[in-house]
Design an enzyme around this catalytic site. Structure first.
Site, mmCIF file in Angstrom:
data_model
loop_
_atom_site.group_PDB
_atom_site.id
_atom_site.type_symbol
_atom_site.label_atom_id
_atom_site.label_comp_id
_atom_site.label_asym_id
_atom_site.label_seq_id
_atom_site.Cartn_x
_atom_site.Cartn_y
_atom_site.Cartn_z
ATOM 1 N N GLU A 46 0.829 -1.201 0.000
ATOM 2 C CA GLU A 46 0.000 0.000 0.000
ATOM 3 C C GLU A 46 0.868 1.257 0.000
ATOM 4 O OE1 GLU A 46 -2.202 -3.025 2.673
ATOM 5 O OE2 GLU A 46 -0.160 -2.594 1.992
ATOM 6 N N CYS A 72 -2.516 -3.775 7.102
ATOM 7 C CA CYS A 72 -2.128 -3.996 8.495
ATOM 8 C C CYS A 72 -2.480 -2.785 9.348
ATOM 9 C CB CYS A 72 -0.638 -4.312 8.594
ATOM 10 S SG CYS A 72 0.439 -2.936 8.110
ATOM 11 N N TRP A 171 17.857 -46.523 -4.110
ATOM 12 C CA TRP A 171 16.784 -45.601 -3.755
ATOM 13 C C TRP A 171 15.553 -46.410 -3.374
ATOM 14 C CZ3 TRP A 171 18.203 -40.748 -3.196
ATOM 15 C CH2 TRP A 171 19.278 -40.257 -3.929
ATOM 16 N N PRO A 270 16.086 -41.293 11.419
ATOM 17 C CA PRO A 270 15.163 -41.544 12.533
ATOM 18 C C PRO A 270 15.486 -40.775 13.805
ATOM 19 C CG PRO A 270 15.812 -43.585 11.461
ATOM 20 C CD PRO A 270 16.692 -42.527 10.886
ATOM 21 N N THR A 271 16.768 -40.581 14.097
ATOM 22 C CA THR A 271 17.130 -39.886 15.338
ATOM 23 C C THR A 271 16.608 -38.457 15.326
ATOM 24 O OG1 THR A 271 19.122 -41.245 15.601
ATOM 25 C CG2 THR A 271 19.028 -39.163 16.820
#
Length: 334
Positions: A46, A72, A171, A270-271
């Site tokens: 604006e 805002c 993969w 995973p950790t």
């Protein structure tokens, strides 16, 4: 409004602030000025449009402002847009998306209270698509992750394995699933892995949809205390590598927040995945599933502290997409 959306798209995609466009119209519908937000610390859309208006020698008296996001009502590094529009003499404001921010939202109501004709919701879906990540972080406050949107990405067999017993994992998923994951990388601010992943797989952590590097490359974030080997692919010497020598996920987020990061993909093993899940700071899971069965090997996550089914971490399925022979399940915490 469609022009305002085009202008908004010119703003930086990877920025703490949302992309916003603004068009100012004369009472007869003639375009008087345009503007868009160029990034944090610069004038909002604006304000940019009002500056363009002055540069063209026009007045805002009796004009309409068409904006992709509700103006805002707070003052940060720049002034409040609702105040600027009111002071300029705008009599009508049309905007697409409500600002859900606790501090920034409410500009439309403030303008309406000052006698301005306010029309919300025009082309809201299109405008929202441009700022989906920003909206997600603002709407999720106060979540445990603060203002960061965290995606956990996993790639596993149907029986939940990410690697065979000999450690081989490349993969598990096929080409289309990998390309999709790279496309997600190309639209995120940071990729996070642990030192274990760097030592085991030597990933480059670049965004390469269909094998071609994206113009945007996310920060490469490595978490943990172990050193990275000299010559590791993750260290490209471009200043985009971030080391966080900690095992605390919240410290990782704090570091990234200080760098203006809004959107993170956790791709560690995973950790790291378990640490982020146990900390309760994952907003979304992208689970790529391949039609393979291993029967043994490393699981997607480790112990989450759950001992009974009633205490399981429950998620909500948002979408399911077939990618070649693989499937992507997107699940959210809310």
């Amino acid at each position: 409004m469609l022009r305002a959306i085009e202008l908004a798209a010119l703003g930086p995609e990877h920025d703490p602030n949302p992309r916003v466009g603004c068009v100012i119209l004369a009472p007869d519908g003639t375009v008087l000025a345009e503007g868009f937000h160029r990034g944090a610390g610069t004038p909002h859309a604006e304000a940019a449009a009002l500056a363009d208006l002055r540069a063209r020698g026009h007045s805002a008296r009796g004009a309409t402002a068409v904006v992709t996001l509700e103006p805002c009502r707070h003052t940060g590094r720049t002034g409040a847009c609702s105040v600027a529009l009111l002071a300029a003499g705008i009599v009508r404001v049309v905007y697409a998306v409500d600002d859900p921010g606790a501090a920034s939202g409410g500009g439309g109501e403030a303008l309406r209270g000052a006698g301005i004709d306010v029309v919300p919701g025009l082309e809201a879906d299109r405008a929202s698509a441009l700022i989906a990540d920003w909206l997600g972080t603002i709407r999720s406050e106060p979540e445990p992750s603060g203002v960061l949107r965290v995606i956990l990405k996993t790639a596993a067999t149907l029986d939940g394995r990410i690697a065979a017993t000999d450690g081989s994992s490349q993969w598990i998923t096929g080409r289309q699933a990998r390309a999709h994951a790279h496309a997600v990388r190309a639209h995120t601010d940071a990729l996070v892995v642990g030192t274990g992943t760097v030592l085991a797989d030597n990933p480059s952590l670049t965004a390469r949809p269909w094998g071609v590097e994206s113009p945007h490359q996310p920060l490469r974030v490595v978490v943990g205390h172990r050193p990275i080997p000299v010559g590791a692919a993750v260290d490209r010497g471009d200043g985009r590598l971030v080391r966080v020598r900690s095992h605390d996920p919240q410290q990782v987020l704090d570091e990234l927040l200080s760098r203006g990061v809004r959107h993170v993909v956790v791709e560690g093993g995973p950790t790291l995945a378990t640490a982020f899940l146990r900390a309760g700071i994952v907003n979304e899971i992208h689970a790529y599933l391949a039609p393979l069965l291993l029967g043994s090997g490393r699981s997607v996550v480790d112990d989450l502290g759950t001992t009974t089914l009633g205490d399981a971490h429950r998620w909500h399925t948002r979408s399911i997409e077939r990618l070649g022979d693989d499937v992507l399940v997107v699940a959210t915490a809310d």
